[in-house]
Scaffold this active site. Structure first.
Site, PDB file in Angstrom:
ATOM      1  N   ASP A  67      39.499 -14.372 -34.832  1.00  0.00           N
ATOM      2  CA  ASP A  67      38.887 -14.228 -36.146  1.00  0.00           C
ATOM      3  C   ASP A  67      39.170 -15.425 -37.047  1.00  0.00           C
ATOM      4  OD1 ASP A  67      41.601 -13.696 -36.409  1.00  0.00           O
ATOM      5  OD2 ASP A  67      41.348 -11.612 -36.972  1.00  0.00           O
ATOM      6  N   ASP A 136      46.903  -0.620 -40.629  1.00  0.00           N
ATOM      7  CA  ASP A 136      45.837   0.391 -40.653  1.00  0.00           C
ATOM      8  C   ASP A 136      45.168   0.538 -39.283  1.00  0.00           C
ATOM      9  OD1 ASP A 136      44.463  -1.986 -40.480  1.00  0.00           O
ATOM     10  OD2 ASP A 136      43.218  -1.677 -42.255  1.00  0.00           O
ATOM     11  N   HIS A 138      43.916  -2.034 -37.464  1.00  0.00           N
ATOM     12  CA  HIS A 138      42.884  -3.025 -37.125  1.00  0.00           C
ATOM     13  C   HIS A 138      43.379  -3.976 -36.047  1.00  0.00           C
ATOM     14  CE1 HIS A 138      44.548  -5.720 -40.502  1.00  0.00           C
ATOM     15  NE2 HIS A 138      44.498  -6.550 -39.478  1.00  0.00           N
ATOM     16  N   GLU A 143      38.169  -3.386 -38.891  1.00  0.00           N
ATOM     17  CA  GLU A 143      38.806  -2.438 -39.792  1.00  0.00           C
ATOM     18  C   GLU A 143      38.423  -0.998 -39.437  1.00  0.00           C
ATOM     19  OE1 GLU A 143      41.072  -3.417 -41.646  1.00  0.00           O
ATOM     20  OE2 GLU A 143      40.597  -5.111 -42.937  1.00  0.00           O
TER      21      GLU A 143
HETATM   22  C1  GLP Z   1      45.758 -10.132 -39.584  1.00  0.00           C
HETATM   23  C2  GLP Z   1      45.056 -10.634 -38.333  1.00  0.00           C
HETATM   24  C3  GLP Z   1      45.306  -9.723 -37.154  1.00  0.00           C
HETATM   25  C4  GLP Z   1      46.810  -9.427 -37.048  1.00  0.00           C
HETATM   26  C5  GLP Z   1      47.269  -8.700 -38.282  1.00  0.00           C
HETATM   27  C6  GLP Z   1      48.737  -8.311 -38.236  1.00  0.00           C
HETATM   28  O1  GLP Z   1      45.012  -9.218 -40.291  1.00  0.00           O
HETATM   29  N1  GLP Z   1      43.643 -10.794 -38.490  1.00  0.00           N
HETATM   30  O2  GLP Z   1      44.825 -10.334 -35.978  1.00  0.00           O
HETATM   31  O3  GLP Z   1      47.053  -8.649 -35.910  1.00  0.00           O
HETATM   32  O4  GLP Z   1      47.058  -9.579 -39.375  1.00  0.00           O
HETATM   33  O5  GLP Z   1      49.527  -9.373 -38.673  1.00  0.00           O
HETATM   34  P1  GLP Z   1      51.105  -9.454 -38.608  1.00  0.00           P
HETATM   35  O6  GLP Z   1      51.422  -9.846 -37.213  1.00  0.00           O
HETATM   36  O7  GLP Z   1      51.460 -10.508 -39.594  1.00  0.00           O
HETATM   37  O8  GLP Z   1      51.636  -8.108 -38.947  1.00  0.00           O
END
Ligand code: GLP
Length: 242
Positions: A67, A136, A138, A143
Site C-alpha cells: 500500500d 481494527d 486491517h 479496512e
Molecule cells: C499500517 C499499514 C499496515 C500495518 C499496520 C500496523 O496501517 N498500512 O500494513 O500492518 O499499519 O502497523 P504497526 O506494525 O505499526 O502496528
C-alpha cells in the site's frame, strides 16, 4: 495455519526474517510482497544484518508493496516508499527496477490500480506476502467492512487507523485520509502469507481474526482460509490465542 510463538519483539523479528530469508535462498528471484509499520522494522533490520554478513542476496528479488498513502509523492518523508528505502531498499543490493509501490501522487485511481494489478500478474504472482495487522483487523489498508473480492483499490482510512498512524507524522491532521492498497483478493492469491504481530495491543484483534468467524468486519479473518498461512507473534500478541 501455522503459529510460531516468539518470546518478544526481537525474537519475533528473527523468526519472521528467517522465513523471508529461506524464501530468498530457495528462490533468488522470488517476488516478495512487503508491508510497512512498526512491526516490520525489526524484520528488515535482521534481513539487512544477514545481507551485511554475505548470507543474503537481493539482486534478483522483486518486491511489491501492499500500500501507499494517497497524495504523498514517493520522496515524501512519510511515504511508504521512503519507509521502505530507509528500512530496507537502500541498505541492501535491491535493483530499483524491481521495486513496486503504488504511486500515491498519481490521482488517476483507475489507472494506478489497474496497472498495479497487471504488474503483479505479469510477475507471476507473489511468492511470499508479509503482513502486519491493524488493531481494527486491517491488512494492507483493507479496512473493516470492505469486500473480500477487491483487488488493488483506493480506500478511505478509518479514524482508528489515522489515530494509530499519527505517531509517524508531526500531527494527526498531517495523516493522509486515503490510500492505495492491494485488495484482499490480491493478498489471498499470494502463494504463501506470513503475518507478524507484536505487543499486547494486537492480542484481542488476533483472537478475533483467528478464533472468530471469517467476516469482512475483521479483514484479517479471511487468512483462516489461506492454504499456506503462518502467523509469527510474540508472547504478548499471542496471549489470547491458545
Ligand atoms: C499500517 C499499514 C499496515 C500495518 C499496520 C500496523 O496501517 N498500512 O500494513 O500492518 O499499519 O502497523 P504497526 O506494525 O505499526 O502496528
Amino acid at each position: 495455519m501455522k503459529i510460531i510463538r516468539a518470546r518478544d519483539y526481537r525474537d519475533m523479528s528473527r523468526k519472521a526474517a528467517n522465513i523471508v530469508s529461506a524464501q530468498i535462498i530457495m528462490k533468488p528471484n522470488a517476488v516478495l510482497g512487503l508491508a510497512t509499520g512498526g512491526t516490520m522494522e525489526g524484520i528488515y533490520d535482521q534481513l539487512v544484518e544477514w545481507y551485511g554478513k554475505g548470507d543474503l542476496d537481493f539482486s534478483e528479488v522483486t518486491t511489491v508493496n501492499l500500500d501507499e498513502y494517497r497524495d504523498l509523492a514517493g520522496d515524501h518523508p512519510q511515504s511508504y516508499m521512503t519507509y521502505m528505502r530507509v528500512h530496507l531498499f537502500d541498505r541492501v543490493n535491491m535493483d530499483p527496477a524491481r521495486i513496486h509501490i503504488p504511486d500515491g501522487a498519481d490521482p488517476d485511481e483507475a489507472k494506478v490500480c489497474r496497472e498495479y494489478e497487471e504488474s503483479i500478474r505479469r510477475l507471476g504472482g507473489i511468492d511470499l506476502q508479509l503482513l502486519g495487522i491493524g488493531t481494527d483487523g486491517h491488512i494492507g489498508f483493507n479496512e473493516p467492512g470492505g469486500a473480500f473480492e477487491m483487488e488493488t483499490h483506493s480506500v478511505e482510512l478509518t479514524d482508528s487507523t489515522i489515530d494509530a498512524n499519527a505517531r509517524f507524522f508531526a500531527c494527526r491532521d498531517d495523516v493522509p485520509r486515503r490510500a492505495y492498497t492491494m485488495g484482499i483478493k490480491s493478498i489471498m492469491q499470494a502463494h504463501k502469507v506470513l503475518l507478524a504481530a507484536s505487543g499486547k495491543n494486537k492480542a484481542e484483534i488476533l483472537r478475533r481474526a483467528f478464533l472468530g468467524p471469517v467476516t469482512p468486519e475483521v479483514p484479517a479473518s479471511i487468512l483462516q482460509m489461506h492454504p499456506d498461512m503462518t502467523l509469527v507473534g510474540d508472547e504478548e500478541a499471542l496471549s489470547l490465542l491458545e
